[in-house]
Write an enzyme that holds these catalytic residues in place. Structure first.
Site, PDB file in Angstrom:
ATOM      1  N   CYS A 112       0.845  -1.113   0.117  1.00 42.75           N
ATOM      2  CA  CYS A 112       0.137   0.192  -0.098  1.00 42.75           C
ATOM      3  C   CYS A 112       1.035   1.121   0.000  1.00 42.75           C
ATOM      4  CB  CYS A 112      -0.899  -0.113   1.195  1.00 42.75           C
ATOM      5  SG  CYS A 112      -1.878   1.472   1.440  1.00 42.75           S
ATOM      6  N   CYS A 114      -0.079   4.398   0.508  1.00 38.73           N
ATOM      7  CA  CYS A 114      -0.540   5.292   1.263  1.00 38.73           C
ATOM      8  C   CYS A 114      -0.426   5.283   2.594  1.00 38.73           C
ATOM      9  CB  CYS A 114      -2.484   5.288   1.155  1.00 38.73           C
ATOM     10  SG  CYS A 114      -2.533   5.466  -0.739  1.00 38.73           S
ATOM     11  N   CYS A 133      -5.211  -5.320   0.863  1.00 37.70           N
ATOM     12  CA  CYS A 133      -4.619  -5.406   2.077  1.00 37.70           C
ATOM     13  C   CYS A 133      -5.962  -6.168   2.848  1.00 37.70           C
ATOM     14  CB  CYS A 133      -4.314  -3.927   2.863  1.00 37.70           C
ATOM     15  SG  CYS A 133      -5.902  -3.073   2.948  1.00 37.70           S
TER      16      CYS A 133
END
Length: 174
Positions: A112, A114, A133
């Site tokens: 990920c 972010c 995720c």
């Protein structure tokens, strides 16, 4: 407190989306305050890691192109399989897909993009934050706003994004 009688404060979608993009950009940096040198787009805001340290620039560009195609195809398939949607502002999923592709090349896994990690390689090996995720797989909660449920205020109507869109919204790739 009765939430039915509460009025929602109007929010600015564009301000929120800009904030999300800023978080994504800042979290991609390993040290936001270190002096930065000008790097090719496939190296911007990231250190070389074991997975791509021995690649030439041409090999890195080819690996990035391949990963970008794979992450775009994966995202399109996952959106359809989970009946989720892309954000109405296409730049959001495009930036996330680019980040996933970069991590695929540098870490060997679509970690990920972010989130902030003390040790990205360890996190990629652990797999919890690899896309999709665990929160997305278990509860359809995507921190990146890549996969949005239809009840999300920012969900658009599209379940497909093109490689050209990703390149266009991310400053291009060769």
């Amino acid at each position: 407190m009765n939430t039915n009688n509460m009025t929602r404060r109007p929010t600015s979608r564009s301000s929120f989306i800009v904030a999300i993009l800023l978080v994504i950009a800042l979290s991609a940096k390993t040290n936001a305050f270190a002096p930065q040198r000008t790097l090719p787009i496939t190296q911007h805001c990231r250190p070389l890691t074991a997975k791509d340290a021995n690649m030439t620039e041409e090999e890195r560009e080819a690996a990035m192109e391949k990963a970008l195609k794979a992450m775009t195809a994966f995202s399109n398939k996952y959106v359809q399989n989970t009946n989720t949607y892309y954000c109405e502002d296409k730049s959001v999923p495009c930036v996330v897909i680019k980040g996933l592709a970069e991590h695929k090349v540098t870490l060997g896994a679509p970690l990920c993009p972010c989130r902030f990690y003390e040790d990205k390689e360890k996190e990629a090996k652990d797999g919890y934050w690899n896309c999709p995720c665990v929160p997305m797989r278990e509860r359809h909660e995507c921190h990146c706003m890549l996969f949005l449920t239809e009840d999300n205020d920012f969900a658009g109507t599209e379940q497909d994004i093109s490689l050209d869109d990703v390149k266009k919204h991310c400053g291009g790739f060769s």
